[in-house]
Scaffold this active site. Structure first.
Site, PDB file in Angstrom:
ATOM      1  N   GLY A  73      14.471   1.477   2.523  1.00 44.32           N
ATOM      2  CA  GLY A  73      14.086   1.829   3.877  1.00 44.32           C
ATOM      3  C   GLY A  73      12.597   2.049   3.787  1.00 44.32           C
ATOM      4  O   GLY A  73      12.020   1.991   2.702  1.00 44.32           O
ATOM      5  N   CYS A  74      11.947   2.325   4.911  1.00 51.74           N
ATOM      6  CA  CYS A  74      10.509   2.509   4.868  1.00 51.74           C
ATOM      7  C   CYS A  74      10.181   3.866   4.249  1.00 51.74           C
ATOM      8  O   CYS A  74       9.180   4.046   3.607  1.00 51.74           O
ATOM      9  CB  CYS A  74       9.957   2.400   6.268  1.00 51.74           C
ATOM     10  SG  CYS A  74       8.182   2.336   6.357  1.00 51.74           S
ATOM     11  N   GLN A  75      11.060   4.849   4.439  1.00 51.47           N
ATOM     12  CA  GLN A  75      10.744   6.210   4.018  1.00 51.47           C
ATOM     13  C   GLN A  75      11.659   6.735   2.936  1.00 51.47           C
ATOM     14  O   GLN A  75      11.215   7.262   1.938  1.00 51.47           O
ATOM     15  CB  GLN A  75      10.829   7.143   5.230  1.00 51.47           C
ATOM     16  CG  GLN A  75       9.831   6.786   6.298  1.00 51.47           C
ATOM     17  CD  GLN A  75       9.789   7.820   7.391  1.00 51.47           C
ATOM     18  OE1 GLN A  75      10.210   8.953   7.220  1.00 51.47           O
ATOM     19  NE2 GLN A  75       9.259   7.437   8.522  1.00 51.47           N
TER      20      GLN A  75
ATOM     21  N   ARG B 244      12.507   0.877  10.551  1.00 50.74           N
ATOM     22  CA  ARG B 244      12.517   0.741   9.104  1.00 50.74           C
ATOM     23  C   ARG B 244      12.586   2.107   8.442  1.00 50.74           C
ATOM     24  O   ARG B 244      12.413   2.248   7.261  1.00 50.74           O
ATOM     25  CB  ARG B 244      11.248   0.019   8.648  1.00 50.74           C
ATOM     26  CG  ARG B 244      11.198  -1.413   9.084  1.00 50.74           C
ATOM     27  CD  ARG B 244       9.837  -1.984   8.814  1.00 50.74           C
ATOM     28  NE  ARG B 244       8.815  -1.307   9.620  1.00 50.74           N
ATOM     29  CZ  ARG B 244       7.533  -1.337   9.357  1.00 50.74           C
ATOM     30  NH1 ARG B 244       7.091  -1.968   8.330  1.00 50.74           N
ATOM     31  NH2 ARG B 244       6.683  -0.716  10.140  1.00 50.74           N
TER      32      ARG B 244
ATOM     33  N   HIS C  76       4.664   7.227   4.694  1.00 47.85           N
ATOM     34  CA  HIS C  76       3.385   6.968   4.000  1.00 47.85           C
ATOM     35  C   HIS C  76       2.263   6.611   4.962  1.00 47.85           C
ATOM     36  O   HIS C  76       1.131   6.411   4.553  1.00 47.85           O
ATOM     37  CB  HIS C  76       3.553   5.894   2.935  1.00 47.85           C
ATOM     38  CG  HIS C  76       4.153   4.608   3.449  1.00 47.85           C
ATOM     39  ND1 HIS C  76       3.557   3.855   4.426  1.00 47.85           N
ATOM     40  CD2 HIS C  76       5.296   3.969   3.121  1.00 47.85           C
ATOM     41  CE1 HIS C  76       4.302   2.783   4.660  1.00 47.85           C
ATOM     42  NE2 HIS C  76       5.370   2.841   3.897  1.00 47.85           N
TER      43      HIS C  76
END
Lengths: 144, 414
Positions: free
Chosen positions: A54-56, A121, B370
């Site tokens: 996943g993005c995180q 995401r 991020h």
């Protein structure tokens, strides 16, 4: 051997559990608790090929087939995702490939957790469900 | 103390908030606390009205039409360019290229300027705290031209190491492209000093102003940068509109970026000639409504006293830093001396995403992850942060709500 509950029946159990919660705090406390209780995946399984990106947050997923049924184990570095994973495992682990492929997992919407499957995401949950179905498809193909 | 009180009174945040319709919505049955302004700011009523008015009253394609609507749309579109020129204090209006956003502005320079000016073993300098959109375009062109990308290191507090920058500069340095304000940390970089040092070494400088324009007074003439990139949607304007400011003499020497309508002089199959500045860089039908409405955002900013906005945001930053760091187990990420209203933090033992989800349940919009600055996160040795980012309409009460919500999230997670 006792026949495991069907996907539909387990989904209904979860929906019934969630209907007891009066507010978001109780609901999330339950999910966080589920996340904390899900046994961590052994480090040997926490390798690149088992990662669902996943993005995180990161999700690891492994699957095995035994006596015509598929068993899942998974983990995540984020506890809410892990709680939701624990629900998915409760519903899908131990089911047949055909049943896993057919289910629409309506319970996620009914317990008000659909936002965690949004097409962003930000977490690997949607990809995780896809991957679980891919495993089912792969095992199904091998079996036939 | 009296003087401070007077200033707080002079800054009427309630009246300001009333101009932003979305600030009245409820999220998960809580009043929205919007602290994701570094991602995008909310839009004042005047901007929303301008968008609607264009489509309702004079929707037409611009520049070549001879009919009434086309003329009206063209004039409105070009008025934004003039307004941007004034806003940035650029010398010429043709130095203002209207783009899709900061990302496209940087890609335009990397692609067009880079293709013409970079050669093997030349060097481009960026910094550790760049957004991916000020890293990847340079990687692409450097790879193509076999040029090298050099990176200015930072301190643990999140400040650029200017001595290291000095030692990176050499006759090989052709471009220095650095961020004015870090989106992840809030650090305000000393761009005037950087520009002077880079110019002394013979390099051209691009400043990524995506995060600075809404919070600092921008004066490209004084700054003396060669390029300045910004996004309208981070300055209270619409999405899909951005600006590339470039010095005329540099822009004139650059080849077109994209081919198509609008950017041509005359098209023949043997050879096409190109339109003059700024149209050479504006191929295709632009986001006409967005550009027109962006002018309203600039009017809105100009109508509010810039110093008062800045002071309000600085007071809020100070208050928020104190309140958030008072929560046990909080670690602030980015503690530069000079900052805009960005508070990035981690809660020990909790994943940033979990904190973000529980804040959202309480109506508080922050960003976690991020922040498109993976190399910076790697440098700091963290996977990401929770980021609260402030704008002119945020209040002390909202910081209190954030702190309470954070305490609740902590109790639930740990």
């Amino acid at each position: 051997m006792i026949e495991p509950l069907s996907i539909g029946k387990i989904e209904q159990e979860i929906i019934d559990d969630f209907s007891l919660f009066d507010n978001w705090e109780e609901k999330y406390e339950y999910i966080i608790d589920m996340g904390k209780k899900l046994p961590p995946l052994d480090d040997i399984h926490k390798k690149e090929e088992n990662i669902i990106k996943g993005c995180q947050s990161t999700v690891w997923l492994v699957a095995e087939q035994k006596d015509g049924r598929i068993y899942f184990k998974a983990d995540s570095d984020a506890v809410i995702v892990k709680g939701l994973i624990s629900l998915l495992i409760r519903v899908l682990s131990g089911q047949t490939a055909t049943d896993i492929l057919e289910t629409k997992l309506d319970f996620i919407n009914k317990i008000g957790m659909m936002q965690h499957l949004a097409q962003t995401r930000s977490n690997g949950l949607l990809s995780m469900i896809k991957q679980m179905k891919h495993y089912a498809l792969a095992f199904n193909t091998v079996a036939s | 103390m009296e003087a401070v009180k007077e200033k707080i009174q002079a800054y009427n945040v309630t009246a300001l908030r009333n101009k932003f319709p979305v600030l009245n919505v409820k999220v998960n049955r809580h009043p929205l606390v919007y602290l994701d302004n570094a991602a995008t700011t909310q839009k004042p009523e005047s901007v929303i009205k301008a968008l609607e008015s264009y489509y309702k009253n004079y929707n037409a394609n611009i520049h070549r039409g001879i009919h009434h609507l086309a003329e009206k749309a063209t004039v409105a579109f070009e008025e934004t360019r003039t307004e941007v020129q004034k806003f940035l204090n650029a010398a010429h209006r043709e130095e203002i290229i209207l783009t899709k956003g900061t990302t496209e502005s940087i890609n335009l320079v990397a692609s067009s300027w880079g293709r013409k000016n970079l050669k093997e073993n030349d060097e481009v300098i960026i910094s550790t705290m760049e957004h991916h959109s000020n890293i990847v375009p340079w990687q692409l062109i450097c790879e193509e031209k076999k040029a090298k990308l050099k990176v200015i290191p930072i301190s643990d507090e999140g400040e650029l190491d200017l001595e290291a920058f000095r030692s990176l500069l050499s006759p090989k340095t052709k471009m220095v492209s650095v961020v004015h304000v870090s989106n992840s940390l809030g650090t305000i970089n000393p761009v005037e000093e950087i520009i002077e040092m880079a110019h002394a070494a013979g390099a051209v400088v691009l400043i990524d102003g995506a995060q600075s324009t809404a919070h600092l007074k921008i004066d490209v003439a004084r700054m003396n940068c060669d390029f300045f990139a910004l996004s309208a949607h981070k300055v209270y304007g619409p999405t899909g509109v951005g600006v590339l400011y470039g010095k005329k003499e540099i822009l004139e020497e650059m080849p077109p970026y994209q081919g198509g309508g609008e950017m041509i002089g005359e098209v023949k199959f043997e050879k096409t000639t190109y339109n003059e500045l700024p149209y050479k860089f504006e191929a295709g039908t632009p986001n006409i409504a967005g550009v027109i409405a962006f002018r309203e955002a600039l009017f809105f900013l100009n109508a509010n006293n810039h110093t008062l906005i800045h002071e309000h945001e600085q007071r809020l930053l100070e208050y928020a830093t104190k309140k958030i760091s008072s929560v046990d187990g909080i670690r602030l990420i980015g503690t530069a001396k000079s900052k805009i209203g960005v508070i990035s933090f981690l809660l020990n033992g909790a994943h940033p995403q979990d904190v973000g989800v529980l804040l959202d349940q309480q109506g508080i919009a922050v960003r976690t992850g991020h922040h498109c600055t993976q190399p910076l996160m790697t440098r700091l040795g963290i996977p990401g942060t929770v980021r609260a980012s402030l704008a002119m309409y945020n209040t002390h009460e909202e910081i209190d709500l954030l702190t309470e919500a954070l305490l609740k999230a902590k109790k639930m997670l740990l």
